[in-house]
Enzyme design. Structure first.
Site, PDB file in Angstrom:
ATOM      1  N   GLY A   1      46.232  35.435  42.953  1.00  0.00           N
ATOM      2  CA  GLY A   1      44.861  34.757  43.154  1.00  0.00           C
ATOM      3  C   GLY A   1      44.226  34.320  42.057  1.00  0.00           C
ATOM      4  O   GLY A   1      45.141  34.108  41.261  1.00  0.00           O
ATOM      5  N   SER A   2      43.135  34.053  41.901  1.00  0.00           N
ATOM      6  CA  SER A   2      42.331  33.701  41.011  1.00  0.00           C
ATOM      7  C   SER A   2      42.393  34.273  39.707  1.00  0.00           C
ATOM      8  O   SER A   2      41.977  33.742  38.490  1.00  0.00           O
ATOM      9  CB  SER A   2      40.813  33.267  41.145  1.00  0.00           C
ATOM     10  OG  SER A   2      40.875  32.222  42.337  1.00  0.00           O
ATOM     11  N   THR A   3      42.793  35.469  39.523  1.00  0.00           N
ATOM     12  CA  THR A   3      43.090  36.413  38.059  1.00  0.00           C
ATOM     13  C   THR A   3      43.971  35.137  37.419  1.00  0.00           C
ATOM     14  O   THR A   3      44.086  35.859  36.071  1.00  0.00           O
ATOM     15  CB  THR A   3      43.467  37.684  38.433  1.00  0.00           C
ATOM     16  OG1 THR A   3      44.816  37.708  39.127  1.00  0.00           O
ATOM     17  CG2 THR A   3      42.403  38.396  39.153  1.00  0.00           C
TER      18      THR A   3
END
Length: 730
Positions: free
Chosen positions: A463-465
């Site tokens: 995801g957005s990590t």
């Protein structure tokens, strides 16, 4: 035919004259002797008598040559046989050292050959060498004062693969028979304790205690609970009745049952250890007394124990009895049926260090398989105790946050790479593999939640990590600057109509132009999709490899490599865009994600994660040097801080007094298609923290993932546990 001068008379030549003539012809290298010129006349044939004389001369010469040859052969054979006992003995040793057993047999006496045939002689030596795993043999003869001495002392050394050198003193006896001096052979010549009917056995003894696993402070994670087995080895029992009586007196056992079991054990395998009683606790005080009983053997039978149970199960792993398949592969390493072996975690990956070395006893047994002599032995050794970097306090804090869910997490010291915590849920109690488990417990372990899986080392969609990594690559390559802005007000975006019906979407944000800081704080997918296209396929792959993608991590836990695509390409623009904000085919393990984030705490270099301490410490080492510049690394660290400090930052709720904190949230969507409403979500949080100070230097970097957070707040589901951890830690 020879021509004769006219008018000359034929005269016979004596053998002496013919021999002289032959010698003269040889000296002139085959030239014809000079002749007085005469007119040719009729050809005269040599009479038959002259031919007979020549024939006898040739026969006489051949006989003479044959006599010389035979004499030489006899002399050579005499030299080979040896004119003294010492020479024969030395020749026998020379053949022995070269494993020329057939030639050794040729030097044995006639009496030996009548009692032992050649095939049996050779097999006896071959079996001896094979049993010992003999690599070489050497013998040194001690020169007697009298060279005609019939008994000769010598020393021997067998070099073996497993038990080292076996040295001995011996003597050989020679007798004179029709062939000259010959060796009077018996099995005792191989070794002085080996008699007729006896044989050599190499018996393996179990390895010593398995090494223990301890945390950084010395607290046990995998320990041994002391226990001792009392029993016997049939081949070592000299007097069966005496041993049975001793066991009966010590433990009040049934003599009749013991007798039956001992007879059966002797037939099945006379060299096996048969357990009669297992003792622990206060009874251990009597072990020394029991060791003195006739025919009794005592063996360590410690139980593996995991004091932290499910808390550290995925770090330690567990041991179980070796399977048939494993035994097939490991038999050459000294494993036997019934041995315990690491099955997962450090118990598996450090098996060679944790397991002790088995010992060996080289013994001579008689025809009844009773041990007569132990002429060499190698004691078993204990395994190595291993100290790991795990800090139990940090382990408990991290585990508490995911204990009731499916997920994994890792905490690293960014300066040293020490793994302070590694957790996975659901977990299990490794003690159950030692003590035994119920059917329900086994069904739980093999069920769909897969509690045996270590999710901290398995790659998942991050995801957005991932946006922190994309930011670093974009800044380092000059694809963007911190001021690069895009308007994402529409809420969805595609590069052009070639993308068909595919759009990148974002979560709600305050609107207006979005620069890098806002894109990170608000976790704007559209912003980072566009940044990914600016970076391009070639530069994206180049830097992802610098960050360790498609590469195994050098840590003894069997971590699966992270990937950026299934085919190691990012040719498709949609895939490249999705990868940049953490979707697509991108897969990263929590351990690797935490490791990548150390780059922003180490001025652009990524530390190597380490879990093993040597002599109580870890020597820091960088896995990847200078991936990005100091300027880029510090800028990304500032961006992570902004995710916490900005008004609309996605991790603003994690602000904690007295703590410097940088973080990145992430929610990975797993669904069959873009429009699939039955999506499964992974909630991620990558963060670094330290005591609040001007240098903003973190002392911990963490990556956490919880599965199935849809309808539970996404990545924010993890916040309460992290908030509590920050308060306790600082």
């Amino acid at each position: 035919m020879e021509e004769q001068p006219k008018g000359s008379e034929k005269q016979e030549k004596t053998p002496e004259e013919l021999q002289k003539e032959l010698a003269e012809q040889k000296q002139t290298q085959g030239e014809e002797p000079p002749q007085t010129p005469q007119e040719p006349e009729e050809e005269i044939k040599i009479p038959d008598q002259k031919r007979k004389n020549r024939k006898w001369w040739w026969i006489g010469g051949a006989v003479a040559i044959l006599c010389i040859a035979v004499g030489g052969t006899i002399f050579a054979l005499d030299a080979m046989s040896g004119s003294t006992p010492q020479r024969v003995m030395q020749q026998y040793f020379n053949h022995w050292e070269k494993e020329q057993y057939d030639q050794m047999y040729a030097l044995t006496s006639e009496e030996t050959k009548q009692s032992v045939d050649k095939k049996s002689f050779i097999k006896r030596h071959e079996d001896f060498a094979k049993t010992l795993k003999q690599e070489s043999a050497s013998f040194t003869m001690k020169t007697p004062a009298d060279e005609k001495a019939e008994t000769i002392d010598f020393s021997g050394i067998y070099k073996t693969k497993d038990i080292g050198e076996i040295s001995f003193e011996n003597k050989g006896t020679l007798v004179s028979d029709e062939e000259g001096w010959r060796l009077q052979w018996s099995p005792s010549l191989i070794h002085p304790d080996l008699e007729e009917g006896g044989q050599v056995k190499v018996i393996q003894t179990p390895p010593g205690r398995r090494g223990e696993i301890k945390d950084r402070k010395g607290d046990p994670l995998a320990a041994n609970r002391e226990r001792v087995a009392i029993g016997y080895i049939p081949s070592q029992v000299k007097d069966r009745d005496q041993t049975i009586q001793a066991l009966n007196d010590a433990f009040a056992l049934d003599p009749e049952k013991l007798t039956k079991e001992m007879v059966e054990a002797e037939k099945e395998d006379p060299f096996q250890f048969v357990t009669v009683k297992t003792v622990e606790g206060t009874e251990l005080k009597q072990v020394k007394e029991w060791e003195q009983l006739p025919g009794i053997s005592v063996r360590d039978n410690s139980l593996r124990h995991y004091p932290q149970k499910d808390l550290t199960a995925h770090v330690t792993g567990y041991i179980r009895p070796i399977t048939d398949e494993q035994l097939e592969k490991r038999k050459k390493d000294g494993y036997e049926k019934g041995d315990w072996i690491g099955q997962s975690g450090l118990e598996l990956y450090l098996e060679e260090r944790l397991r002790g070395e088995p010992g060996w006893r080289t013994v001579i047994v008689d025809a009844d398989s009773k041990e007569k002599t132990v002429f060499s032995q190698k004691e078993s050794t204990d395994g190595e105790d291993i100290q790991v970097t795990i800090d139990l306090s940090t382990q408990r804090q991290l585990y508490r946050g995911i204990q009731q869910d499916k997920g994994g997490g890792v905490a690293l010291d960014p300066a040293t790479g020490e793994v302070l915590a590694m957790v996975s849920a659901p977990s299990y109690d490794p003690n159950k593999f030692i003590q035994g488990m119920s059917q329900a417990e086994w069904q739980y372990l093999s069920g769909p939640d897969q509690p045996l899986a270590n999710r901290a080392k398995i790659p998942y969609s991050p995801g957005s990590t991932m946006k922190s990594i994309t930011s670093a690559i974009a800044l380092e390559t000059g694809a963007i600057t911190p001021d690069t802005s895009y308007n994402t007000d529409e809420g969805k975006w595609q590069k052009n109509t070639t993308w068909g019906g595919y759009f990148v979407t974002r979560v709600d944000n305050p609107g207006g132009g979005v620069d890098l800081a806002k894109g990170m704080a608000w976790s704007d997918n559209i912003y980072f999709a566009r940044v990914g296209l600016e970076i391009g396929e070639q530069r994206m792959i180049e830097f992802l490899k610098k960050f360790g993608f498609d590469e195994e991590m050098d840590i003894p836990l069997g971590v699966s490599p992270s990937q950026y695509s299934n085919d190691k390409k990012l040719e498709n623009e949609i895939l490249l865009a999705d990868t940049a904000y953490g979707q697509g085919q991108l897969l990263i393990s929590p351990l690797h994600l935490a490791t990548m984030y150390t780059t922003f705490a180490n001025e652009g270099s990524m530390v190597k994660p380490q879990i093993i301490m040597e002599d109580g410490k870890v020597t820091p080492e960088m896995w990847k040097e200078n991936i990005v510049s100091v300027e880029t690394a510090n800028k990304v660290k500032d961006l992570l801080e902004g995710v916490v400090t900005q008004e609309k930052g996605s991790a603003r709720d994690l602000r904690t007094d007295g703590v410097w904190l940088g973080a990145k949230t992430g929610t990975a969507e797993l669904k069959a298609s873009k429009d699939d409403e039955n999506q499964r979500q992974l909630g991620w949080l990558a963060w670094m923290a330290g005591k609040e100070s001007p240098d903003k230097q973190p002392d911990i970097v963490v990556a956490m993932m919880v599965d199935e957070v849809q309808d539970r707040g996404g990545s924010h589901y993890i916040f309460p546990a992290v908030k509590q951890m920050l308060k306790e830690r600082y």
